[in-house]
Design an enzyme around this catalytic site. Structure first.
Site, PDB file in Angstrom:
ATOM      1  N   ASP A  99      -7.104 -34.163  19.857  1.00 35.27           N
ATOM      2  CA  ASP A  99      -5.964 -33.696  19.058  1.00 35.27           C
ATOM      3  C   ASP A  99      -6.002 -34.374  17.687  1.00 35.27           C
ATOM      4  OD1 ASP A  99      -3.698 -32.189  18.789  1.00 35.27           O
ATOM      5  OD2 ASP A  99      -2.453 -33.422  20.107  1.00 35.27           O
ATOM      6  N   GLU A 198       3.698 -23.686  22.553  1.00 38.77           N
ATOM      7  CA  GLU A 198       4.594 -24.700  23.124  1.00 38.77           C
ATOM      8  C   GLU A 198       6.064 -24.295  22.957  1.00 38.77           C
ATOM      9  OE1 GLU A 198       3.757 -28.776  22.147  1.00 38.77           O
ATOM     10  OE2 GLU A 198       5.642 -29.488  23.039  1.00 38.77           O
TER      11      GLU A 198
END
Ligand code: KIV
Length: 298
Positions: A99, A198
């Site tokens: 990430d 998300e």
């Protein structure tokens, strides 16, 4: 000629194969859900690999669940690379995704490329993930053009927590949903191999997943995504500061671990630990010789 029934990808051959971005694509095509979890250390990555996870995300969520920050914003490239290296030593088969932390890809596309490259070159990752929509297209195109697979991330993007006004669901209004859909198309066109969705409405996530050729990985986005991801410390019940509504707890490790620590403290204090089997033995004749030697020195 009749076509054989489609076998799940993990059983196509008895020898387990490394999961790649192509496997992600094949799984989407065959309607097989993709399993993803976060990991930040060697031992957890090894257990996940042995359990057969498709992909491990070394998420910048480590800033909150491992390093104790309030948000993911303080996480640095050095933090990420340190944890990615540990995970890559523990996991052989899953697709490993690093990430990109806050400010590692926002300043310029060139800087984004340089930092993305470090995840593969120094930390053993197979791909990188970054947050955002149309404002990230230049960076994504440049990273992809260098041969580095990029996963996008839309909806609740935690690095924009202050702009979003908190960790809150996104895309609940028609116009916001349209924006997420448009961004998803843009990310796909820019070359992303997959997109995390998300905390957006399940209906919207399902619709986007049906519209895209690349797989979506949902977190708090319902069952219509092509795969699912959870933060491991949440699903194991390890992180107790707060638990998002969409998390299912598969274990209660916080209380189990606390019980183990309490028992240990009690046994140290009562001298129940260590027992004979936890101690190193010395042969009687060696002990006698030792005592003689000590005495003769006195
Ligand atoms: O940092 C992270 O763990 C993530 C997941 C929540 C998708 O970005």
């Amino acid at each position: 000629m009749s076509t054989p029934p489609t076998a799940p990808l993990h059983s196509l051959s008895s020898a387990r194969k490394k999961i790649t971005t192509h496997t992600f694509q094949q799984k989407k095509k065959q309607g097989e859900p993709i399993s993803v979890l976060t990991a930040y250390d060697y031992s957890t990555a090894q257990i996940m690999d042995q359990a057969g996870i498709d992909s491990i995300l070394v998420g910048d969520s480590l800033g909150m669940v491992v390093l104790g920050y309030e948000t993911t914003l303080p996480v640095t490239m050095d933090d990420m690379l340190h944890h990615c290296k540990a995970v890559s030593r523990g996991a052989k088969y899953p697709l490993l995704i690093g990430d990109m932390p806050f400010m590692s890809y926002q300043i310029s596309a060139q800087e984004a490329l340089r930092n993305a490259g470090r995840f593969l070159q120094e930390a053993g990752m197979d791909a990188v993930k970054l947050e955002g929509g149309k404002e990230r297209l230049d960076a994504i195109r440049l990273i992809v053009s260098a041969g580095i697979p990029v996963m996008g991330h839309l909806g609740l993007t935690p690095q924009s927590v202050h702009q979003l006004g908190g960790f809150r669901a996104q895309g609940k209004l028609a116009s916001a949903g349209q924006q997420i859909l448009d961004d998803a198309h843009r990310l796909q066109e820019a070359g992303c191999f997959s997109i995390v969705l998300e905390s957006i409405p399940a209906k919207l996530a399902t619709y986007i997943s049906e519209q895209l050729d690349i797989p979506t990985i949902g977190i708090g986005a319902g069952a219509g995504c092509d795969g699912q991801v959870l933060v491991t410390h949440d699903m194991l019940g390890l992180f107790d500061r707060f638990t998002p509504r969409f998390v299912k707890k598969y274990a209660e490790l916080h209380s189990n671990t606390q019980d183990a620590f309490s028992k240990y403290i009690e046994e140290v204090e009562s001298r129940a630990f260590p027992a004979k089997e936890h101690s190193v033995e010395m042969k009687e004749e060696e002990w006698d010789a030792f005592q003689l030697a000590v005495k003769s020195d006195e």
